[in-house]
Enzyme design. Sequence first.
Site, PDB file in Angstrom:
ATOM      1  N   SER A  22       0.789  -1.225  -0.048  1.00  0.00           N
ATOM      2  CA  SER A  22       0.089  -0.116   0.017  1.00  0.00           C
ATOM      3  C   SER A  22       0.971   1.306   0.079  1.00  0.00           C
ATOM      4  CB  SER A  22      -0.929   0.030   1.125  1.00  0.00           C
ATOM      5  OG  SER A  22      -1.672  -1.304   1.094  1.00  0.00           O
TER       6      SER A  22
HETATM    7  N1  SAH Z   1      -0.773  -4.887   3.932  1.00  0.00           N
HETATM    8  C1  SAH Z   1       0.134  -5.417   2.757  1.00  0.00           C
HETATM    9  C2  SAH Z   1      -0.519  -5.057   1.677  1.00  0.00           C
HETATM   10  C3  SAH Z   1      -1.614  -5.952   1.283  1.00  0.00           C
HETATM   11  S1  SAH Z   1      -2.309  -6.252  -0.488  1.00  0.00           S
HETATM   12  C4  SAH Z   1       1.328  -4.789   3.202  1.00  0.00           C
HETATM   13  O1  SAH Z   1       1.654  -3.805   3.785  1.00  0.00           O
HETATM   14  O2  SAH Z   1       2.437  -4.909   1.928  1.00  0.00           O
HETATM   15  C5  SAH Z   1      -3.527  -7.206   0.097  1.00  0.00           C
HETATM   16  C6  SAH Z   1      -3.153  -8.711   0.137  1.00  0.00           C
HETATM   17  O3  SAH Z   1      -4.358  -9.177   0.750  1.00  0.00           O
HETATM   18  C7  SAH Z   1      -2.670  -9.472  -0.800  1.00  0.00           C
HETATM   19  O4  SAH Z   1      -1.288  -9.842  -0.162  1.00  0.00           O
HETATM   20  C8  SAH Z   1      -3.656 -10.432  -0.889  1.00  0.00           C
HETATM   21  O5  SAH Z   1      -2.938 -11.809  -1.144  1.00  0.00           O
HETATM   22  C9  SAH Z   1      -4.451 -10.765   0.472  1.00  0.00           C
HETATM   23  N2  SAH Z   1      -5.786 -11.288   0.486  1.00  0.00           N
HETATM   24  C10 SAH Z   1      -6.585 -10.991  -0.128  1.00  0.00           C
HETATM   25  N3  SAH Z   1      -7.665 -11.729   0.136  1.00  0.00           N
HETATM   26  C11 SAH Z   1      -7.196 -12.433   1.215  1.00  0.00           C
HETATM   27  C12 SAH Z   1      -7.965 -13.211   2.092  1.00  0.00           C
HETATM   28  N4  SAH Z   1      -9.207 -13.904   1.893  1.00  0.00           N
HETATM   29  N5  SAH Z   1      -7.125 -13.744   3.029  1.00  0.00           N
HETATM   30  C13 SAH Z   1      -6.076 -13.539   3.357  1.00  0.00           C
HETATM   31  N6  SAH Z   1      -5.267 -12.351   2.516  1.00  0.00           N
HETATM   32  C14 SAH Z   1      -5.862 -12.096   1.378  1.00  0.00           C
END
Ligand code: SAH
Length: 219
Positions: free
Chosen positions: A67
């Site tokens: 993000s």
């Molecule tokens: N917080 C992260 C950015 C996350 S991007 C950082 O600091 O880099 C969003 C993430 O959510 C992705 O890696 C994706 O794989 C995950 N995601 C999406 N759906 C999900 C689910 N149902 N359970 C767990 N993770 C999920």
Amino acid sequence: MGQGGPDESDAERKMRFLFGLRSRGVTEARVLTAMERVDRGLFVRGHFADRAYDDMPLPIACGQTISQPSVVGLMTQALNVQPRDTVLEIGTGSGYQAAILSHLARRIYTVDRHRRLVREAQGVFQALGLVNITAFTADGSHGLPDQAPFDRIIVTAAAEDPPGPLLAQLKVGGIMVLPVGQSDTVQSLIKVTRGQSGYDYEELRPVRFVPLIEGLGAE
Ligand code: SAH
């Protein structure tokens, strides 16, 4: 040299990074200090590493994104984390958000549906000595029943509505911050506070996140 040019020193880059956060509303000292301590460059690999200190989301493995720093800061600020808190993060991604939370709370659980992202993030947590983070590969839409309830929950992928299991796993007095809305449109960042007799919803700002997807990822 211009902003972010190749001649910029580490100190100048850090100043620019922190100034950018402040100018976008990240003003809480504890949050800024935590963000100053976590080098975003360690969470962005390859190609885009030289953009790590710019206020923009960047691609990471598995088609996901780390993000935008100011959004990480604003979400962390809205979460109002306390030093004794146990926090659940859904969407480990690069591990950057979890690393910041690890400086603010007692214990962080973070889950991602991609085991590769969890493995890589665990490597960075270990290298940084962030021993209060536990990362799991799991479908976070069910929360983490074995570790529940949580003082704080942060979701970094967008669902159409706040998932019921996450609402249920929030302590009374707890706060959850999450983007809600369709994945390919502008979503709303929401702050949910659980009171004695129900949930209070506050809309914070428009955001754009990758979707929350059910089930585990292919890698
Ligand atoms: N917080 C992260 C950015 C996350 S991007 C950082 O600091 O880099 C969003 C993430 O959510 C992705 O890696 C994706 O794989 C995950 N995601 C999406 N759906 C999900 C689910 N149902 N359970 C767990 N993770 C999920």
